[in-house]
Design an enzyme around this catalytic site. Sequence first.
Site, PDB file in Angstrom:
ATOM      1  N   GLU A   1     -78.922 -19.908 -58.197  1.00  0.00           N
ATOM      2  CA  GLU A   1     -79.899 -19.549 -59.223  1.00  0.00           C
ATOM      3  C   GLU A   1     -80.210 -18.070 -59.023  1.00  0.00           C
ATOM      4  OE1 GLU A   1     -83.557 -21.781 -59.018  1.00  0.00           O
ATOM      5  OE2 GLU A   1     -84.405 -20.665 -60.697  1.00  0.00           O
TER       6      GLU A   1
ATOM      7  N   ARG B   1     -78.041 -28.802 -44.903  1.00  0.00           N
ATOM      8  CA  ARG B   1     -78.240 -27.375 -45.086  1.00  0.00           C
ATOM      9  C   ARG B   1     -78.312 -26.682 -43.726  1.00  0.00           C
ATOM     10  NH1 ARG B   1     -81.678 -26.672 -48.955  1.00  0.00           N
ATOM     11  NH2 ARG B   1     -82.348 -24.585 -48.464  1.00  0.00           N
TER      12      ARG B   1
ATOM     13  N   LYS C   1     -85.629 -18.570 -50.837  1.00  0.00           N
ATOM     14  CA  LYS C   1     -85.772 -17.332 -51.597  1.00  0.00           C
ATOM     15  C   LYS C   1     -87.230 -17.079 -51.960  1.00  0.00           C
ATOM     16  CE  LYS C   1     -82.325 -18.612 -54.156  1.00  0.00           C
ATOM     17  NZ  LYS C   1     -81.371 -18.783 -55.256  1.00  0.00           N
TER      18      LYS C   1
HETATM   19  P1  ATP Z   1     -83.545 -21.374 -51.811  1.00  0.00           P
HETATM   20  O1  ATP Z   1     -84.509 -22.473 -51.526  1.00  0.00           O
HETATM   21  O2  ATP Z   1     -83.300 -20.478 -50.671  1.00  0.00           O
HETATM   22  O3  ATP Z   1     -83.856 -20.649 -53.064  1.00  0.00           O
HETATM   23  P2  ATP Z   1     -81.711 -22.871 -53.287  1.00  0.00           P
HETATM   24  O4  ATP Z   1     -80.944 -24.053 -52.852  1.00  0.00           O
HETATM   25  O5  ATP Z   1     -82.826 -23.061 -54.222  1.00  0.00           O
HETATM   26  O6  ATP Z   1     -82.159 -22.097 -52.003  1.00  0.00           O
HETATM   27  P3  ATP Z   1     -79.709 -21.882 -55.007  1.00  0.00           P
HETATM   28  O7  ATP Z   1     -79.497 -20.532 -55.542  1.00  0.00           O
HETATM   29  O8  ATP Z   1     -80.073 -22.952 -55.940  1.00  0.00           O
HETATM   30  O9  ATP Z   1     -80.793 -21.744 -53.878  1.00  0.00           O
HETATM   31  O10 ATP Z   1     -78.487 -22.322 -54.103  1.00  0.00           O
HETATM   32  C1  ATP Z   1     -77.136 -22.117 -54.393  1.00  0.00           C
HETATM   33  C2  ATP Z   1     -76.318 -23.004 -53.497  1.00  0.00           C
HETATM   34  O11 ATP Z   1     -76.539 -22.668 -52.132  1.00  0.00           O
HETATM   35  C3  ATP Z   1     -76.698 -24.465 -53.653  1.00  0.00           C
HETATM   36  O12 ATP Z   1     -75.529 -25.216 -53.779  1.00  0.00           O
HETATM   37  C4  ATP Z   1     -77.437 -24.778 -52.394  1.00  0.00           C
HETATM   38  O13 ATP Z   1     -77.268 -26.104 -52.017  1.00  0.00           O
HETATM   39  C5  ATP Z   1     -76.816 -23.830 -51.386  1.00  0.00           C
HETATM   40  N1  ATP Z   1     -77.754 -23.543 -50.307  1.00  0.00           N
HETATM   41  C6  ATP Z   1     -78.978 -22.977 -50.403  1.00  0.00           C
HETATM   42  N2  ATP Z   1     -79.577 -22.918 -49.202  1.00  0.00           N
HETATM   43  C7  ATP Z   1     -78.714 -23.440 -48.307  1.00  0.00           C
HETATM   44  C8  ATP Z   1     -78.728 -23.662 -46.890  1.00  0.00           C
HETATM   45  N3  ATP Z   1     -79.789 -23.321 -46.150  1.00  0.00           N
HETATM   46  N4  ATP Z   1     -77.650 -24.226 -46.317  1.00  0.00           N
HETATM   47  C9  ATP Z   1     -76.577 -24.555 -47.046  1.00  0.00           C
HETATM   48  N5  ATP Z   1     -76.482 -24.383 -48.371  1.00  0.00           N
HETATM   49  C10 ATP Z   1     -77.529 -23.828 -49.008  1.00  0.00           C
HETATM   50 MG    MG Z   2     -83.047 -23.392 -56.147  1.00  0.00          MG
END
Ligand code: ATP
Ligand code: MG
Length: 562
Positions: free
Chosen positions: A38, A264, A274
């Site tokens: 995102e 994760r 983020k």
């Molecule tokens: P954040 O909470 O940091 O914003 P998010 O999952 O909301 O993380 P996205 O941009 O939606 O962020 O994530 C893109 C991809 O990265 C998704 O497939 C997500 O599962 C993966 N991802 C995010 N954080 C992790 C993590 N700590 N370990 C492994 N994969 C991750």
């Molecule tokens: Mg997200």
Amino acid sequence: MDNNDLSHDKSLDFIRQIIAEDLKNGKHTAPVTRFPPEPNGFLHIGHAKSICLNFGIAQENNSRCHLRFDDTNPSKEEAAYVESIKTDVQWLGYDWGDDLFFASDYFDKLYEYAIELIRRDKAYVCRLTAEEMREYRGTLTEAGKESPYRNRSIEENIELFQGMKEGKFETGSHVLRAKIDMASPNLNMRDPVIYRIMKVDHHRTGSKWCIYPMYDYTHCLSDAMEKITHSLCTLEFEDHRPLYDWFLDTLETSSHPRQIEFARLNLTYTVMSKRKILQLVTGGYVTGWDDPRMLTISGLRRRGYTPASIRNFCSEIGVGKKESWIDMGVLENSARNDLNETAPRVMGVLDPLKVIITNYPEDESEEVEAKNHPQKPEMGTRRLPFSREIYIERTDFMEDPPKKFFRLGPGREVRLRYAYFVTCVSVIKDESTGLVSEIHCTYDPATHGGNAPDGRKVKGTIHWVSAAHALSCQVRLYDRLFAVENPDADKEVDFKEHLNTDSLTVLTNCLVEPSLANTAPGTSVQFERQGYFCVDTADSKPEHLVFNRTVGLRDSWAKSQG
Ligand code: ATP
Ligand code: MG
């Protein structure tokens, strides 16, 4: 088992085993994966795990991994984040080729799919307020209640949904919901919202839309439209999988990707969301998304981490189903291991102490030859100027050293790396402070290059720079950004309370050997016996270098003897 059968290969993680099985059974001819960020912030080390997994699988199979921006929430997203994400994925060494997508490119298709759901009597326009909807939803132990708007006619629903699209209703007044099961034990299946009204411009579609699709609905359909074979996500989406499958089954999409969840990455001494990283940036707790203390990809890059070190780290931690915590030391080690192979060795003095070599002729200098990497002759040598006045590390001298201190002290002899043996003959102190301001040594001209022809040994070898030739520079030392292993552990305490107030030390009087003049920003070197340092990409100037310490040496002493 033939050689190509990887499906029972125990060295493969469980996702790669599933994929190998699918290829063997002919379910797919090649896996197609995607990385779906995102664009609401910069990528962090957790994303790197997902990038290495998705792009890694595509690379290993000579197939494709799509980069898809999940840009369904216009209020939190910015075009600048899109650019930073592309830069970071490429920097990590991955290439999406022609397969760059945006969920917003599918807004028309997604709208048509929603109309189709209504036609199949599987979606309805609901007017419950957010609060009412929460009440109707029920709890884990209690079934939900059906919305009074659940049984509108198909025609009425189509008309209302079109009205939502045309901007006839206020933000928050109507939503489109899937018609599934208000008594499902899985709360995600209790008529989830699939469209909401948001009168906000979008970074790509401008003012065209005032309704936006929800993540769960968008994600599975985007995967299906792109014919993704394996949709890999983190464990918190496990409970969303039935919904993922429900949308695809109900709409009878021609492709039905398989969602697989993995654990994760959690790292000690950091926060990895983020939303929280954004708070650190906007609150001025760090200098930006790329602050070298941050575990964003851009922060790690600026700190001096190499793409290989991050890829190796991701491969080392592996992919599993069980939540776990990885120690920060594991990440630091991967930087050390990679830089140990690649970074040229140089001399840098962080806290200089002047040494005068009293029997060396005044106004003279010479050059000694130094190896760029003691274990790698192919990395060549360089010439280091040597003269009567040099600087050594203040910590390499003790006025009253204990027996085990093998560096310089009154009457003691040490080797100046690549130069000569020197013996300390006197110590000059600042009258007012009592601190040692300068030491006087004599050198043995017979030990040129750092070896004594008479076979005499010294216990210590220290680094140095020639006073007249050294370049003055700034060095930034970093410590962990947080003082505790898990800043998120206590929900009652704001994570920012746990920031380490000593995470940055700026040293302004450092000296490096002259060969580093004009070193390009981003270049990594090893300061012998001190660690790995990288020329800062934001603040370093050719006439005044700024270095970031990437990571220290595990065993600084052993390393300098080569
Ligand atoms: P954040 O909470 O940091 O914003 P998010 O999952 O909301 O993380 P996205 O941009 O939606 O962020 O994530 C893109 C991809 O990265 C998704 O497939 C997500 O599962 C993966 N991802 C995010 N954080 C992790 C993590 N700590 N370990 C492994 N994969 C991750
Ligand atoms: Mg997200």
